[in-house]
Scaffold this active site. Structure first.
Site, PDB file in Angstrom:
ATOM      1  CG  HIS A   1      40.315  30.086  42.464  1.00 17.21           C
ATOM      2  ND1 HIS A   1      39.785  31.654  42.049  1.00 17.21           N
ATOM      3  CD2 HIS A   1      39.892  29.368  43.224  1.00 17.21           C
ATOM      4  CE1 HIS A   1      38.095  31.164  42.697  1.00 17.21           C
ATOM      5  NE2 HIS A   1      37.720  30.121  42.830  1.00 17.21           N
TER       6      HIS A   1
ATOM      7  CE  LYS B   1      50.249  42.262  42.450  1.00 19.64           C
ATOM      8  NZ  LYS B   1      49.627  41.508  41.679  1.00 19.64           N
ATOM      9  NE  ARG B   2      50.188  35.940  51.217  1.00 12.50           N
ATOM     10  CZ  ARG B   2      49.354  34.653  51.840  1.00 12.50           C
ATOM     11  NH1 ARG B   2      48.195  34.856  52.463  1.00 12.50           N
ATOM     12  NH2 ARG B   2      49.926  34.160  52.199  1.00 12.50           N
TER      13      ARG B   2
ATOM     14  CB  THR C   1      40.774  40.069  42.287  1.00 14.10           C
ATOM     15  OG1 THR C   1      41.479  39.454  43.245  1.00 14.10           O
ATOM     16  CG2 THR C   1      39.995  39.090  41.615  1.00 14.10           C
TER      17      THR C   1
ATOM     18  CE  LYS D   1      39.594  43.928  45.127  1.00  8.76           C
ATOM     19  NZ  LYS D   1      40.063  43.354  46.025  1.00  8.76           N
TER      20      LYS D   1
ATOM     21  CE  LYS E   1      50.268  36.646  43.920  1.00 15.60           C
ATOM     22  NZ  LYS E   1      48.748  37.060  43.142  1.00 15.60           N
TER      23      LYS E   1
HETATM   24  C1  26Q Z   1      45.381  25.188  50.060  1.00 19.06           C
HETATM   25  C2  26Q Z   1      45.665  24.139  50.681  1.00 19.06           C
HETATM   26  C3  26Q Z   1      46.188  23.894  51.885  1.00 19.06           C
HETATM   27  C4  26Q Z   1      46.490  24.976  52.479  1.00 19.06           C
HETATM   28  C5  26Q Z   1      46.425  26.339  51.916  1.00 19.06           C
HETATM   29  C6  26Q Z   1      45.364  26.036  50.636  1.00 19.06           C
HETATM   30  C7  26Q Z   1      44.881  27.328  49.704  1.00 19.06           C
HETATM   31  C8  26Q Z   1      44.859  28.683  50.150  1.00 19.06           C
HETATM   32  C9  26Q Z   1      44.491  29.948  49.581  1.00 19.06           C
HETATM   33  C10 26Q Z   1      45.404  27.489  49.140  1.00 19.06           C
HETATM   34  C11 26Q Z   1      45.320  28.121  47.709  1.00 19.06           C
HETATM   35  C12 26Q Z   1      44.766  29.627  48.433  1.00 19.06           C
HETATM   36  C13 26Q Z   1      44.202  30.948  47.934  1.00 19.06           C
HETATM   37  C14 26Q Z   1      44.223  30.782  46.155  1.00 19.06           C
HETATM   38  C15 26Q Z   1      44.029  31.905  45.527  1.00 19.06           C
HETATM   39  O1  26Q Z   1      44.035  32.972  46.364  1.00 19.06           O
HETATM   40  N1  26Q Z   1      44.186  32.348  43.799  1.00 19.06           N
HETATM   41  C16 26Q Z   1      44.124  33.269  43.612  1.00 19.06           C
HETATM   42  O2  26Q Z   1      42.652  33.763  43.408  1.00 19.06           O
HETATM   43  C17 26Q Z   1      42.050  34.422  43.084  1.00 19.06           C
HETATM   44  C18 26Q Z   1      40.629  34.388  42.247  1.00 19.06           C
HETATM   45  O3  26Q Z   1      39.816  33.878  41.155  1.00 19.06           O
HETATM   46  C19 26Q Z   1      43.348  34.865  41.735  1.00 19.06           C
HETATM   47  O4  26Q Z   1      42.828  35.949  40.861  1.00 19.06           O
HETATM   48  C20 26Q Z   1      44.432  35.002  41.519  1.00 19.06           C
HETATM   49  O5  26Q Z   1      44.727  34.935  40.198  1.00 19.06           O
HETATM   50  C21 26Q Z   1      44.705  33.656  42.778  1.00 19.06           C
HETATM   51  O6  26Q Z   1      46.018  33.314  42.416  1.00 19.06           O
END
Ligand code: 26Q
Length: 835
Positions: free
Chosen positions: A376, A567-568, A675, A679, A573
């Site tokens: 991702h 979004k985050r 995503t 929406k 972004k």
């Molecule tokens: C990993 C290790 C330690 C702590 C936290 C994490 C961690 C947690 C959440 C790393 C990444 C995430 C989330 C990532 C994320 O939300 N990515 C998004 O995924 C969406 C679904 O595929 C995409 O549409 C977005 O582009 C992408 O940024």
């Protein structure tokens, strides 16, 4: 559960056959009264709507429960292949409203509630969001579950039951302040605890070899500190089809040994501390949406999920079929949601060899025909790595297995590219250096038969960039699965007015066949239909304006263009680019450059990782700009700016329906998919965006003329970074020069000297990876074009209809069908009928 006694005879009656429950208003009301009075113990003096919510939730839960059992029986009876979706995050949001929609109880329930003087909207609002995720990746998992249940696919989610979900965000003096989200404080009636399926997860200790009864040398993991995993099941209803799938969430608890130790050693406080240590594992969701390296507790969480889930699947196999695992791979698939659960590759090897006695080759064959990995991210710094030393201490047996996987893998690489040591170093699962690290993405790729990205561009960039070496080695593993969203939650539930308008025109089949929306296309020119479309949008904008007034104290006029970025908060972004444009609009109004102005309300929302200093400063800048703009009488209704605190699933349900313009403005080549963009499109927003992630496919579907494109392409950004001079870019553009002057002279931080210096520096840095200044001018042009078109309401509305009409591709129903066709190959299994 300690009491493991069985009922006397295996031929005793099936206690799960019960007469089906009524679905009419009368039955719902009588059950409601029963729960309210007999179960919850309320009387006529109770005025709290909270208990009405709880009683209603129990009524709905009963209807889910009977379908749930029948779905399980259908899967068991068909002995079908299953997929297990392993994810550290499931961002479910609220359950009640969605369950009512999917069970088709809306109309009858409205009758019931009006009979007893209650309102659905009010009750639905009482439920806390299940915020067990950060953002896109977690919400995607939730949409996937909805689609799998709707498609009647035997897919089960496996995740963690965090005691504290995503933090609640407050804004104090413009700054983000985090507050813990103790969402389980009031008990959660949607979960069913299943202590009978408890598992034991090992940590620490060491690995030793021994000779088993047959004289074979085997390994075992000893002197471990074990933690118990107790599953809590959540029902996942399909859309009006009798299917209810399962999301199984694990909670960590201490083993009985802790109590024994306590008893024997007399170290009471010490043993309570150890108990806490165990229970800490599922205490809190990590609030980072890109990997945070090295935190031991996070690795514990990841292994805990992987181990408990794999053991659960293996136990079920052994109980129903015995210890012959030769068919296991034909009947099971594990989809890894990013690298977070990728310990599963090594853990499955361990379980198959150490616990089931398989040899390496047999175990490896099963592992790499059952595991599939979804990536991702495109940010190289976000690829997960764990220090070898930490692995050694926490998961010694797993590290041993990873070393062996690596040795065998590198041997293959050496055979394919003899003498290419550099390639072996690059591809090794272990990154050498002063602190050697395990590369989790490489472990996931080597251990999986499928590796997919989440949008066409993302998958292409994975093949050409991040995973190029692996693509050369195993081109057949790599594939794309463009993301989607579930139209049940994101259109039918979030936007009932638009749903009804659409269904009146083209029928309601779109709810399970989103491609049907293309039939709206001919009506885009129909004046009467445009008017109706506009009225619905206006109504939704009024509702959104109310939310903004309540939560931000800012007045949004529904006549204005609603321009939204939620979004985050992340530099890639580019919320910063958006706020620079807002400053530019402010500057234009102040200079009197506001002939035939399009009034605009700009809404921001999103959480910053608590340790992400720059992201938090961007929030502060947005809030300071908002304060100045909103309180300037000479700006008036021409421009309003608001930052909505605590952005979450239930907020997006309101926001996406009331948005005109969707901001998807990431630096090209950085957003894997997005995503939120889908929406918004589904709800008739137009997109202003770069050629990044799924934006490209959105623009393809809707047509270039219905999309506000700007900015460098992914390829161009790569080149541009080589010789980037933002000072020259700024000097060259009068608008940006003035914006930078306003920032630099402290116009937005009058009594907070210098606080935005880091932002100014970042924009002016030749090493700004996000190229904010480079895309500014083109962004302003696209924004001006959008504002211009908005003045022609008929044209805007036509484009809005065409966007919804083109959203068919972006259903997770399509996404899940593609996963199933190319990766999982599951049959569709209808649930046994309830009656
Ligand atoms: C990993 C290790 C330690 C702590 C936290 C994490 C961690 C947690 C959440 C790393 C990444 C995430 C989330 C990532 C994320 O939300 N990515 C998004 O995924 C969406 C679904 O595929 C995409 O549409 C977005 O582009 C992408 O940024």
């Amino acid at each position: 559960m300690n009491d493991t006694r069985f009922r006397k005879s295996s031929s005793c009656p099936d206690l799960t056959t019960v007469p089906p429950l009524g679905l009419d208003a009368e039955a719902l009301e009588s059950d409601f009264r029963h729960y309210y009075t007999n179960t919850l113990g309320r009387d006529r003096n109770c005025r709290l709507t909270h208990y009405a919510y709880e009683a209603l939730a129990l009524v709905i839960r009963d209807r889910l429960m009977e379908r749930w059992t029948h779905t399980r029986y259908a899967y068991e009876d068909s002995d079908c292949k299953r997929t297990h979706y392993l994810s550290l995050e499931f961002l479910m949001g609220r359950t009640l409203g969605n369950a009512v929609l999917n069970l088709d109880l809306g109309d009858e329930l409205t009758k019931t509630l009006s009979n007893i003087c209650l309102e659905m909207e009010e009750l639905v609002d009482i439920e806390p969001d299940a915020g067990l995720g950060n953002g896109g990746l977690g919400r995607l998992a939730a949409c996937f579950l909805d689609s799998c249940a709707t498609l009647q696919l035997p897919v089960q989610g496996y995740g963690i039951r965090y005691e504290y979900g995503m933090f609640r965000q407050h804004i104090v003096n413009g700054y983000q302040v985090e507050e813990p989200d103790h969402w389980l404080e009031t008990d959660n009636c949607w979960e069913i605890k299943r202590p009978e399926y408890r598992q034991r997860v090992k940590f620490s200790g060491s690995s030793e070899s021994y000779i088993d009864a047959t004289g074979k040398k085997r390994m075992r993991w000893v002197n471990t500190r074990d933690v118990l995993a107790t599953p809590y099941d959540l029902p996942i209803p399909g859309y009006r089809n009798g299917t209810v799938n399962t999301l199984r969430l694990w909670k960590a608890t201490a083993t009985d040994e802790f109590d024994l130790e306590e008893f024997n050693s007399g170290d009471y406080t010490g043993s309570v501390a150890a108990k806490n240590e165990a229970e800490k594992i599922t205490m809190v969701l990590y609030p980072n949406d890109s990997s945070e390296n090295g935190k031991e507790l996070r690795l514990r969480q990841q292994y805990f999920l992987a181990s408990a889930s794999l053991q659960d699947v293996l136990d079920k196999w052994i109980v129903t079929k015995g210890t012959d695992l030769s068919q296991f791979a034909e009947k099971n698939c594990f989809q890894l949601n990013d690298t977070h659960p990728s310990c599963a590759v090594a853990e499955l090897m361990r379980l198959l060899m150490d616990e089931q006695g398989l040899d390496w080759e047999e175990a490896w064959e099963i592992t790499c025909t059952t595991m599939a990995y979804t990536n991702h991210t495109l940010l190289p710094e976000a690829l997960e790595k764990w220090p070898v030393a930490l692995f050694q201490q926490l998961l010694p047996r797993l590290l041993e297995i990873i070393y062996e996987i690596n040795a065998r893998f590198l041997k293959q690489v050496a055979e394919r590219w003899p003498g290419d040591m550099e390639r072996q170093r690059r591809m090794s699962l272990i990154e050498e250096g002063p602190e050697p690290q395990v590369r989790m993405a490489y472990l996931a790729i080597v251990g999986s038969f499928s590796v997919n990205g989440v949008a066409e561009l993302h998958s292409k960039l994975l093949r050409e960039g991040l995973f190029r070496d692996f693509y050369e080695f195993w081109p057949e593993k790599f594939n794309n699965k463009t993301n989607g969203v579930t139209q049940r939650r994101w259109l039918a539930y979030a936007n009932p007015k638009l749903s009804h308008l659409i269904s009146d025109k083209i029928g309601s089949a779109w709810a399970t066949d989103l491609g049907q929306l293309s039939r709206l296309k001919p009506f885009s020119e129909d004046h009467a239909f445009q008017q109706q479309w506009q009225q619905v949008k206006h109504y939704n904008k009024q509702r959104l304006a109310e939310l903004v007034r309540e939560d931000c104290g800012v007045d949004f006029n529904p006549q204005a263009l609603f321009d939204v970025q939620v979004k985050r908060i992340h530099e890639y972004k580019r919320q910063l680019l958006n706020i620079l444009h807002v400053i530019h609009l402010y500057d234009r109004i102040k200079r009197g450059d506001d002939q035939s102005w399009t009034p605009r309300c700009v809404l921001f929302g999103g959480k910053a990782a608590p340790g992400y200093v720059m992201a938090k400063l961007i929030i502060k800048l947005i809030n300071n700009v908002a304060t100045l703009v909103n309180n300037d009488a000479s700006i008036g209704h021409k421009l309003k700016v608001a930052f909505l605190p605590n952005y979450r699933v239930s907020a997006m349900e309101m926001i996406c329906a009331g948005t005109d313009l969707s901001e998807q403005i990431s630096t090209a080549g950085k957003e894997a998919s997005g995503t939120g963009n889908m929406k918004f499109m589904l709800n008739g927003a137009l997109t202003i965006g770069t050629l990044d992630g799924a934006n490209i496919e959105i623009r393809e579907e809707t047509g270039a003329e219905n999309f506000f494109l700007f900015g460098l392409t992914a390829e161009e950004t790569e080149k541009r970074r080589q010789h980037y001079n933002p000072d020259a870019v700024i000097a060259d553009n009068e608008d940006l020069t003035r914006v930078m002057q306003l920032l630099q002279c402290g116009h937005f931080n009058q009594f907070e000297g210098g606080i935005f210096e880091p932002i100014i520096q970042a924009i002016r840095s030749p090493y700004d990876p996000w190229l904010v200044a480079a895309d500014f001018a083109d962004y302003v042009v696209a924004q001006r074009q959008a504002a211009g078109i908005y003045q022609d309401q008929s044209q805007w509305t036509r484009m809005s209809i065409l966007n919804t009409a083109a959203a068919g591709k972006f259903s997770t129903d399509r996404t899940m069908q593609e996963y199933n066709k190319h990766i999982w190959t599951l049959p569709q299994i209808p649930a046994h009928p309830v009656s």
